[in-house]
Design a protein around this motif. Structure first.
Motif, PDB file in Angstrom:
ATOM      1  N   ALA A  78       1.070 -81.535  -7.888  1.00 17.76           N
ATOM      2  CA  ALA A  78      -0.370 -81.799  -7.800  1.00 17.76           C
ATOM      3  C   ALA A  78      -1.127 -80.544  -7.389  1.00 17.76           C
ATOM      4  O   ALA A  78      -2.223 -80.270  -7.881  1.00 17.76           O
ATOM      5  N   LYS A  79      -0.541 -79.766  -6.478  1.00 17.30           N
ATOM      6  CA  LYS A  79      -1.173 -78.513  -6.055  1.00 17.30           C
ATOM      7  C   LYS A  79      -1.366 -77.552  -7.223  1.00 17.30           C
ATOM      8  O   LYS A  79      -2.449 -76.983  -7.420  1.00 17.30           O
ATOM      9  N   VAL A  80      -0.293 -77.323  -8.028  1.00 19.15           N
ATOM     10  CA  VAL A  80      -0.428 -76.335  -9.096  1.00 19.15           C
ATOM     11  C   VAL A  80      -1.320 -76.843 -10.223  1.00 19.15           C
ATOM     12  O   VAL A  80      -1.975 -76.053 -10.908  1.00 19.15           O
ATOM     13  N   ILE A  81      -1.382 -78.151 -10.390  1.00 20.31           N
ATOM     14  CA  ILE A  81      -2.311 -78.713 -11.381  1.00 20.31           C
ATOM     15  C   ILE A  81      -3.744 -78.487 -10.932  1.00 20.31           C
ATOM     16  O   ILE A  81      -4.598 -78.007 -11.699  1.00 20.31           O
ATOM     17  N   ASN A  82      -4.040 -78.806  -9.682  1.00 23.89           N
ATOM     18  CA  ASN A  82      -5.412 -78.742  -9.185  1.00 23.89           C
ATOM     19  C   ASN A  82      -5.859 -77.317  -8.860  1.00 23.89           C
ATOM     20  O   ASN A  82      -6.997 -76.930  -9.159  1.00 23.89           O
ATOM     21  N   ASP A  83      -4.988 -76.527  -8.238  1.00 22.32           N
ATOM     22  CA  ASP A  83      -5.363 -75.177  -7.794  1.00 22.32           C
ATOM     23  C   ASP A  83      -5.171 -74.117  -8.871  1.00 22.32           C
ATOM     24  O   ASP A  83      -5.966 -73.185  -8.985  1.00 22.32           O
ATOM     25  N   ASN A  84      -4.085 -74.234  -9.620  1.00 25.12           N
ATOM     26  CA  ASN A  84      -3.696 -73.163 -10.535  1.00 25.12           C
ATOM     27  C   ASN A  84      -3.855 -73.523 -12.001  1.00 25.12           C
ATOM     28  O   ASN A  84      -3.601 -72.686 -12.863  1.00 25.12           O
ATOM     29  N   ARG A  85      -4.228 -74.758 -12.265  1.00 21.58           N
ATOM     30  CA  ARG A  85      -4.424 -75.237 -13.641  1.00 21.58           C
ATOM     31  C   ARG A  85      -3.137 -75.134 -14.468  1.00 21.58           C
ATOM     32  O   ARG A  85      -3.170 -74.986 -15.693  1.00 21.58           O
ATOM     33  N   ILE A  86      -1.996 -75.214 -13.784  1.00 22.55           N
ATOM     34  CA  ILE A  86      -0.701 -75.228 -14.483  1.00 22.55           C
ATOM     35  C   ILE A  86      -0.318 -76.687 -14.720  1.00 22.55           C
ATOM     36  O   ILE A  86      -0.072 -77.434 -13.766  1.00 22.55           O
ATOM     37  N   GLU A 197       3.190 -65.041  -7.614  1.00 21.01           N
ATOM     38  CA  GLU A 197       1.816 -65.303  -7.193  1.00 21.01           C
ATOM     39  C   GLU A 197       1.747 -65.597  -5.690  1.00 21.01           C
ATOM     40  O   GLU A 197       0.926 -66.396  -5.229  1.00 21.01           O
ATOM     41  N   SER A 198       2.582 -64.895  -4.940  1.00 23.10           N
ATOM     42  CA  SER A 198       2.699 -65.157  -3.505  1.00 23.10           C
ATOM     43  C   SER A 198       1.395 -64.936  -2.743  1.00 23.10           C
ATOM     44  O   SER A 198       1.181 -65.540  -1.694  1.00 23.10           O
ATOM     45  N   TYR A 199       0.526 -64.049  -3.251  1.00 24.88           N
ATOM     46  CA  TYR A 199      -0.712 -63.717  -2.530  1.00 24.88           C
ATOM     47  C   TYR A 199      -1.925 -64.434  -3.126  1.00 24.88           C
ATOM     48  O   TYR A 199      -3.055 -63.973  -2.982  1.00 24.88           O
ATOM     49  N   GLU A 200      -1.697 -65.558  -3.763  1.00 26.04           N
ATOM     50  CA  GLU A 200      -2.759 -66.232  -4.506  1.00 26.04           C
ATOM     51  C   GLU A 200      -3.985 -66.576  -3.661  1.00 26.04           C
ATOM     52  O   GLU A 200      -5.108 -66.634  -4.178  1.00 26.04           O
ATOM     53  N   LYS A 201      -3.820 -66.798  -2.352  1.00 25.47           N
ATOM     54  CA  LYS A 201      -4.938 -67.194  -1.498  1.00 25.47           C
ATOM     55  C   LYS A 201      -5.630 -65.999  -0.838  1.00 25.47           C
ATOM     56  O   LYS A 201      -6.658 -66.180  -0.184  1.00 25.47           O
ATOM     57  N   LEU A 202      -5.077 -64.809  -0.992  1.00 23.37           N
ATOM     58  CA  LEU A 202      -5.630 -63.638  -0.308  1.00 23.37           C
ATOM     59  C   LEU A 202      -6.488 -62.813  -1.271  1.00 23.37           C
ATOM     60  O   LEU A 202      -6.229 -61.634  -1.517  1.00 23.37           O
ATOM     61  N   ILE A 203      -7.529 -63.407  -1.816  1.00 24.85           N
ATOM     62  CA  ILE A 203      -8.382 -62.759  -2.800  1.00 24.85           C
ATOM     63  C   ILE A 203      -9.715 -62.379  -2.152  1.00 24.85           C
ATOM     64  O   ILE A 203     -10.466 -63.245  -1.684  1.00 24.85           O
ATOM     65  N   PHE A 204     -10.015 -61.081  -2.137  1.00 24.16           N
ATOM     66  CA  PHE A 204     -11.296 -60.595  -1.621  1.00 24.16           C
ATOM     67  C   PHE A 204     -12.345 -60.505  -2.721  1.00 24.16           C
ATOM     68  O   PHE A 204     -13.515 -60.810  -2.516  1.00 24.16           O
ATOM     69  N   ALA A 228       4.728 -69.476   0.877  1.00 26.08           N
ATOM     70  CA  ALA A 228       3.791 -69.787   1.952  1.00 26.08           C
ATOM     71  C   ALA A 228       3.606 -68.609   2.904  1.00 26.08           C
ATOM     72  O   ALA A 228       2.691 -68.618   3.725  1.00 26.08           O
ATOM     73  N   SER A 229       4.437 -67.594   2.789  1.00 28.16           N
ATOM     74  CA  SER A 229       4.488 -66.535   3.800  1.00 28.16           C
ATOM     75  C   SER A 229       3.144 -65.870   4.038  1.00 28.16           C
ATOM     76  O   SER A 229       2.637 -65.846   5.166  1.00 28.16           O
ATOM     77  N   GLN A 230       2.545 -65.302   3.010  1.00 28.27           N
ATOM     78  CA  GLN A 230       1.292 -64.567   3.184  1.00 28.27           C
ATOM     79  C   GLN A 230       0.068 -65.447   3.005  1.00 28.27           C
ATOM     80  O   GLN A 230      -0.888 -65.365   3.778  1.00 28.27           O
ATOM     81  N   SER A 231       0.075 -66.317   2.006  1.00 29.27           N
ATOM     82  CA  SER A 231      -1.108 -67.129   1.741  1.00 29.27           C
ATOM     83  C   SER A 231      -1.428 -68.104   2.866  1.00 29.27           C
ATOM     84  O   SER A 231      -2.581 -68.514   3.026  1.00 29.27           O
ATOM     85  N   TYR A 232      -0.393 -68.476   3.653  1.00 25.23           N
ATOM     86  CA  TYR A 232      -0.609 -69.452   4.732  1.00 25.23           C
ATOM     87  C   TYR A 232      -0.094 -68.960   6.076  1.00 25.23           C
ATOM     88  O   TYR A 232       0.095 -69.755   6.997  1.00 25.23           O
ATOM     89  N   ALA A 233       0.113 -67.638   6.210  1.00 29.40           N
ATOM     90  CA  ALA A 233       0.574 -67.038   7.480  1.00 29.40           C
ATOM     91  C   ALA A 233       1.837 -67.727   7.992  1.00 29.40           C
ATOM     92  O   ALA A 233       1.941 -68.094   9.155  1.00 29.40           O
ATOM     93  N   MET A 234       2.820 -67.896   7.113  1.00 24.32           N
ATOM     94  CA  MET A 234       4.071 -68.582   7.453  1.00 24.32           C
ATOM     95  C   MET A 234       5.268 -67.686   7.145  1.00 24.32           C
ATOM     96  O   MET A 234       6.229 -68.095   6.498  1.00 24.32           O
ATOM     97  N   PRO A 280      -7.650 -70.567   3.418  1.00 24.70           N
ATOM     98  CA  PRO A 280      -7.670 -69.848   4.704  1.00 24.70           C
ATOM     99  C   PRO A 280      -8.882 -68.926   4.837  1.00 24.70           C
ATOM    100  O   PRO A 280      -8.757 -67.698   4.921  1.00 24.70           O
ATOM    101  N   THR A 281     -10.076 -69.509   4.890  1.00 24.22           N
ATOM    102  CA  THR A 281     -11.314 -68.728   4.880  1.00 24.22           C
ATOM    103  C   THR A 281     -11.423 -67.812   6.090  1.00 24.22           C
ATOM    104  O   THR A 281     -11.748 -66.622   5.958  1.00 24.22           O
ATOM    105  N   ALA A 282     -11.152 -68.344   7.285  1.00 21.75           N
ATOM    106  CA  ALA A 282     -11.274 -67.532   8.497  1.00 21.75           C
ATOM    107  C   ALA A 282     -10.277 -66.375   8.464  1.00 21.75           C
ATOM    108  O   ALA A 282     -10.613 -65.239   8.837  1.00 21.75           O
TER     109      ALA A 282
END
Length: 379
Positions: A78-86, A197-204, A228-234, A280-282
């Motif tokens: 569901a995540k990749v369908i909704n977030d990544n359009r895969i 696509e490990s850094y998918e959430k870290l887009i400036f 989850a390592s970089q995109s979610y600080a895990m 992760p906006t903040a």
């Protein structure tokens, strides 16, 4: 005792080796600033911590199928369908112990010894190291400023093309038109793609688009890796997953079974909670401020060129006007100033250094960058 030919000619990853050296120095009580790797000073998202607490209250944490718990795989689909359009199903999801395991298994099942794998440099060192372990042939090419038709048609024949988008360490983000050209190239040449696509959430700047966000992704043979390592600080959770055609997932599951079996159920729960949490906006705002701080500090340094990255936790610095010996630069910087950076040689490009800028506090970040500048000025 003898060891195998395969491992005897291999070496530890330069990135993990440098981080290990820094940890050993810290264990001896030395004050070291570690820019060699990116470890977030943020904690994992609150929903992740809540999911772990709830998981610990369950009557048991069972073994799951090797590919992952059925409900977790459905949530990741569901995540990749909704977030990544895969357009993927749960049968096309494989949960792994971090992204490295997914990379190893994807290369193992898609290629045979001797097959060529295109890797663009600078590159994450694990791409090359894993290819060598599997006796594949890494073909190292310069990362282009843009993937044009001319660039793509100049590529040599290969079984697999590895694409890191967003890119470590340059922070480059592929535009959708570039991905369309890459997809067309894959189709013309019958090659597969592994997309990290490990850094998918870290887009400036710009927008992240998945190469597999197209109806024919299965026919093109695209495997997409998430972490989850970089995109979610895990970083220490070792939580990742792959999206691949169902028959490729089945093959990767066959390989994973005798190696590690399933990822721990508690980590699977944490991973699902992470991808369902808010963006992760903040964290991203904080990283942007740190990025801009470093760029401001080095702007007038005559021997260093540092582009503003569109994504990611790293800054990539060209020091060729000072020296091509980035290994020597890094070694002396560590021994004389107790600041660790990653020499570009480890990522395939001498004369550069990589700086992870998301660890520690801002005062330490500033102090470390100022030490780099002072050291280079006296080189």
């Amino acid at each position: 005792m003898d060891i195998s030919r395969r491992i005897a000619r291999s070496r530890p990853l330069a990135t993990t080796a440098m981080h290990g050296r820094v940890d050993a120095m810290k264990a001896r009580g030395e004050d070291v600033i570690d820019f060699s790797i990116a470890i977030s000073h943020f904690q994992a998202p609150a929903p992740v911590l809540d999911a772990v607490r709830e998981g610990l209250r369950l009557p048991s944490l069972p073994y799951t199928s090797v590919a992952g718990d059925a409900d977790i795989r459905a949530r990741l689909a569901a995540k990749v369908i909704n977030d990544n359009r895969i357009p993927a199903s749960s049968a096309e999801i494989l949960v792994t112990n971090g992204c490295k395991q997914a990379l190893y298994q994807a290369l193992y099942v898609l290629a045979d010894p001797g097959d060529a794998v295109i890797i663009f440099k600078p590159h994450w060192p694990a791409y090359v190291a894993t290819c060598k372990l599997l006796e594949l042939q890494p073909v190292l090419l310069d990362l282009p400023d843009e993937f044009t038709d001319a660039v793509l048609e100049s590529l040599p024949p290969a079984r697999i093309l590895i694409l890191n988008n967003p890119h470590n360490p340059t922070g480059a983000v592929c535009r959708e038109a570039e991905l369309d050209r890459i997809a067309a190239w894959l189709k013309r040449h019958g090659a597969h793609a592994i997309v990290d696509e490990s850094y998918e959430k870290l887009i400036f700047d710009g927008v992240h688009v998945s190469l597999a966000a197209r109806p024919d992704w299965r026919e093109l043979g695209i495997v997409t890796l998430f972490s989850a390592s970089q995109s979610y600080a895990m970083m220490g959770w070792r939580a990742g997953f792959a999206v691949a055609p169902a028959h490729v997932v089945a093959a990767m599951e066959t390989l994973q079974g005798p190696i590690t079996a399933a990822a721990p159920m508690l980590i699977q729960l944490a991973l699902a909670a992470a991808v369902e949490s808010d963006d992760p906006t903040a964290m991203l705002d904080n990283y942007r401020q740190r990025r801009d701080l470093v760029l401001g500090l080095v702007r007038e340094v005559p021997w260093m060129t540092m582009r503003c990255p569109a994504s990611g936790p790293y800054l990539w610095a060209d020091i060729t006007r000072l020296t091509m010996d980035s290994v020597g630069f890094s070694e002396r910087l560590l021994s004389e100033h107790a600041v660790a950076v990653m020499p570009g040689d480890a990522l395939g490009v001498p004369g550069h250094i990589r700086i992870g800028y998301i660890s520690d506090d801002v005062a330490t970040l500033r102090r470390g960058v100022q030490a780099i500048i002072a050291f280079g000025n006296g080189w």
